[in-house]
Design a protein around this motif. Structure first.
Motif, PDB file in Angstrom:
ATOM      1  N   ARG A 171       0.988  -1.505  -0.545  1.00  0.00           N
ATOM      2  CA  ARG A 171      -0.079   0.086   0.203  1.00  0.00           C
ATOM      3  C   ARG A 171       1.431   0.955  -0.127  1.00  0.00           C
ATOM      4  N   LEU A 172       1.216   1.808  -1.266  1.00  0.00           N
ATOM      5  CA  LEU A 172       1.754   3.162  -1.352  1.00  0.00           C
ATOM      6  C   LEU A 172       0.704   4.344  -1.640  1.00  0.00           C
ATOM      7  N   PRO A 173       1.127   5.527  -0.707  1.00  0.00           N
ATOM      8  CA  PRO A 173       0.666   6.894  -0.170  1.00  0.00           C
ATOM      9  C   PRO A 173       1.135   7.331  -1.945  1.00  0.00           C
ATOM     10  N   ILE A 174       0.157   7.748  -2.511  1.00  0.00           N
ATOM     11  CA  ILE A 174       0.571   8.700  -3.514  1.00  0.00           C
ATOM     12  C   ILE A 174       0.018  10.024  -3.984  1.00  0.00           C
ATOM     13  N   ASN A 175       0.352  10.858  -4.798  1.00  0.00           N
ATOM     14  CA  ASN A 175      -0.324  12.036  -5.028  1.00  0.00           C
ATOM     15  C   ASN A 175      -1.269  11.766  -5.675  1.00  0.00           C
ATOM     16  N   SER A 176      -2.334  12.684  -5.958  1.00  0.00           N
ATOM     17  CA  SER A 176      -3.135  12.642  -7.892  1.00  0.00           C
ATOM     18  C   SER A 176      -3.532  14.066  -8.065  1.00  0.00           C
ATOM     19  N   SER A 177      -3.433  13.845  -9.435  1.00  0.00           N
ATOM     20  CA  SER A 177      -3.680  15.399 -10.633  1.00  0.00           C
ATOM     21  C   SER A 177      -4.500  14.416 -11.709  1.00  0.00           C
ATOM     22  N   HIS A 178      -5.644  13.808 -11.107  1.00  0.00           N
ATOM     23  CA  HIS A 178      -5.821  13.216 -12.923  1.00  0.00           C
ATOM     24  C   HIS A 178      -7.433  12.916 -12.892  1.00  0.00           C
ATOM     25  N   HIS A 179      -7.658  13.211 -13.835  1.00  0.00           N
ATOM     26  CA  HIS A 179      -9.032  12.878 -14.398  1.00  0.00           C
ATOM     27  C   HIS A 179      -9.420  12.328 -15.378  1.00  0.00           C
ATOM     28  N   GLN A 180      -8.159  11.699 -15.724  1.00  0.00           N
ATOM     29  CA  GLN A 180      -8.740   9.962 -16.798  1.00  0.00           C
ATOM     30  C   GLN A 180      -8.124   8.610 -16.234  1.00  0.00           C
ATOM     31  N   ALA A 181      -8.186   7.926 -16.794  1.00  0.00           N
ATOM     32  CA  ALA A 181      -6.897   6.476 -16.315  1.00  0.00           C
ATOM     33  C   ALA A 181      -7.395   5.694 -17.264  1.00  0.00           C
ATOM     34  N   ILE A 182      -6.043   4.752 -17.285  1.00  0.00           N
ATOM     35  CA  ILE A 182      -6.281   3.198 -18.119  1.00  0.00           C
ATOM     36  C   ILE A 182      -7.629   2.956 -18.161  1.00  0.00           C
ATOM     37  N   GLY A 183      -8.236   2.737 -19.349  1.00  0.00           N
ATOM     38  CA  GLY A 183      -9.288   1.830 -19.575  1.00  0.00           C
ATOM     39  C   GLY A 183      -8.839   0.651 -19.681  1.00  0.00           C
ATOM     40  N   ILE A 184      -8.914  -0.167 -20.705  1.00  0.00           N
ATOM     41  CA  ILE A 184      -8.009  -1.364 -21.052  1.00  0.00           C
ATOM     42  C   ILE A 184      -7.254  -1.449 -21.558  1.00  0.00           C
ATOM     43  N   PRO A 185      -5.475  -2.231 -20.276  1.00  0.00           N
ATOM     44  CA  PRO A 185      -4.464  -1.921 -21.745  1.00  0.00           C
ATOM     45  C   PRO A 185      -4.730  -2.388 -22.638  1.00  0.00           C
ATOM     46  N   GLY A 186      -2.725  -1.696 -22.238  1.00  0.00           N
ATOM     47  CA  GLY A 186      -2.173  -1.796 -23.941  1.00  0.00           C
ATOM     48  C   GLY A 186      -1.745  -2.862 -24.256  1.00  0.00           C
ATOM     49  N   ASP A 187      -1.352  -3.359 -25.542  1.00  0.00           N
ATOM     50  CA  ASP A 187      -0.030  -4.071 -26.076  1.00  0.00           C
ATOM     51  C   ASP A 187       0.061  -3.988 -25.184  1.00  0.00           C
ATOM     52  N   GLY A 188       1.089  -6.159 -24.592  1.00  0.00           N
ATOM     53  CA  GLY A 188       2.242  -5.950 -23.402  1.00  0.00           C
ATOM     54  C   GLY A 188       1.980  -5.135 -22.138  1.00  0.00           C
ATOM     55  N   LEU A 189       1.056  -4.937 -21.981  1.00  0.00           N
ATOM     56  CA  LEU A 189       1.532  -3.752 -20.235  1.00  0.00           C
ATOM     57  C   LEU A 189       0.462  -4.262 -19.481  1.00  0.00           C
ATOM     58  N   ARG A 190       1.107  -5.024 -18.694  1.00  0.00           N
ATOM     59  CA  ARG A 190       0.374  -5.736 -17.273  1.00  0.00           C
ATOM     60  C   ARG A 190       0.488  -4.216 -15.992  1.00  0.00           C
ATOM     61  N   ILE A 191      -1.334  -5.003 -15.735  1.00  0.00           N
ATOM     62  CA  ILE A 191      -1.018  -4.119 -14.390  1.00  0.00           C
ATOM     63  C   ILE A 191      -0.877  -3.921 -13.511  1.00  0.00           C
ATOM     64  N   SER A 192       0.062  -2.935 -12.341  1.00  0.00           N
ATOM     65  CA  SER A 192       0.873  -3.413 -11.859  1.00  0.00           C
ATOM     66  C   SER A 192       0.832  -2.919 -10.263  1.00  0.00           C
ATOM     67  N   ALA A 193      -0.746  -1.466 -10.472  1.00  0.00           N
ATOM     68  CA  ALA A 193      -1.209  -1.033  -9.395  1.00  0.00           C
ATOM     69  C   ALA A 193      -2.206  -0.742  -9.468  1.00  0.00           C
ATOM     70  N   ARG A 194      -3.254  -0.247  -8.463  1.00  0.00           N
ATOM     71  CA  ARG A 194      -4.592   0.285  -8.690  1.00  0.00           C
ATOM     72  C   ARG A 194      -4.784   0.455  -7.422  1.00  0.00           C
ATOM     73  N   CYS A 195      -5.435   1.544  -7.430  1.00  0.00           N
ATOM     74  CA  CYS A 195      -6.160   1.977  -6.478  1.00  0.00           C
ATOM     75  C   CYS A 195      -7.521   1.642  -5.432  1.00  0.00           C
ATOM     76  N   PRO A 196      -7.027   1.126  -4.334  1.00  0.00           N
ATOM     77  CA  PRO A 196      -7.795   0.589  -3.600  1.00  0.00           C
ATOM     78  C   PRO A 196      -9.035   0.347  -3.882  1.00  0.00           C
ATOM     79  N   GLN A 197      -9.528   1.492  -3.801  1.00  0.00           N
ATOM     80  CA  GLN A 197     -10.920   1.968  -2.994  1.00  0.00           C
ATOM     81  C   GLN A 197     -11.730   1.852  -4.834  1.00  0.00           C
ATOM     82  N   ASP A 198     -11.306   2.333  -5.627  1.00  0.00           N
ATOM     83  CA  ASP A 198     -12.343   2.175  -6.615  1.00  0.00           C
ATOM     84  C   ASP A 198     -11.292   1.145  -8.144  1.00  0.00           C
TER      85      ASP A 198
END
Length: 260
Positions: A171-198
């Motif tokens: 559980r890494l504390p992070i800052n945040s300044s975005h209103h968009q995010a990845i939907g479907i990951p692109g070719d060859g990209l692995r998800i390595s972190a998510r926001c646990p709440q949403d």
């Protein structure tokens, strides 16, 4: 010699944003042992290519723009910010060069979104309906946590002192300044972190090892580690590892073109 890191100017439309943001990326690169190289958005493609050819790594920074939704097969919704075609054109040249020649890529905020779209993925155009305020802004040092997979590249760089393990994730504390995010990951990209709440995707990585060759260093994070370089051991470690990868880079073309 210090590895040269290509960093495009963040936006073609907001000089004040560039003046306060680009130096933060440059400072983090310098303090981790690299030489930041500003890539202008208004130069000719030939001039940009000549600059890129002198660099050993690519850092894609944030931007107040949003990636053109038509590039991932959607029409823009009212909440989607205007696209910045000059920035996207330069990012295209940078990512294509890095992909072709195996140069390390570190993508931040807008950068991770552009990288994902270039790899054929999609974006969520607006997150404001979610319970977590992902658009908290630069004045908020810690907006929420990211649940990081321990067995990922990102997980190997996370400081145990600031990211305790919970439910098999760091559980890494992070800052945040975005209103968009990845939907479907692109070719060859692995998800390595998510926001646990949403479950918003906070980091992706890619580049598999091939026979006789190490993996291509490709790492993208949705937060801004350049802003927390002095506060977070993990933020410093991200830049340290990226610059170290750039210092070890040698030309090794292995890829074919990937169309976004």
């Amino acid at each position: 010699m210090k590895p040269r890191i290509a960093i495009p100017v963040p936006t073609s439309t907001d000089l004040a944003y560039n003046q306060r943001s680009w130096p933060q990326y440059a400072s983090a690169i310098e303090r981790s042992g690299g030489e930041p190289v500003e890539i202008p958005l208004t130069a000719t493609p030939t001039a940009i290519a000549n600059l890129i050819n002198t660099c050993q790594g690519v850092l894609l920074p944030g931007s107040p723009a949003d990636v053109n939704p038509q590039k991932y097969g959607q029409d823009p919704i009212p909440e989607c910010a205007a696209a910045d075609s000059l920035r996207e054109n330069v990012d295209e040249l940078l990512v294509q060069d890095a992909h072709n020649l195996y140069k390390p890529i570190f993508a931040i905020c807008f950068g991770i979104q552009f990288l994902n779209v270039w790899r054929g993925g999609t974006l969520v155009q607006d997150l404001t309906v979610l319970p977590v305020n992902h658009a908290a802004g630069g004045s908020v040092a810690i907006a929420h946590t990211a649940a990081v997979a321990p067995d990922s590249l990102l997980g190997s760089l996370v400081s145990a002192s600031e990211a305790p393990e919970q439910d098999f994730f760091l559980r890494l504390p992070i800052n945040s300044s975005h209103h968009q995010a990845i939907g479907i990951p692109g070719d060859g990209l692995r998800i390595s972190a998510r926001c646990p709440q949403d479950a918003v995707i906070e980091a992706v990585e890619g580049g598999q090892a091939t026979e006789g060759a190490s993996a291509h260093f490709v790492l993208g994070v949705q937060w801004h580690p350049e802003r927390s370089y002095d506060l977070s051991p993990t933020s410093k470690a991200l830049f340290d590892r990226f610059v170290a990868e750039a210092a070890m880079w040698v030309p090794r073309p292995i890829h074919t073109s990937v169309a976004s």
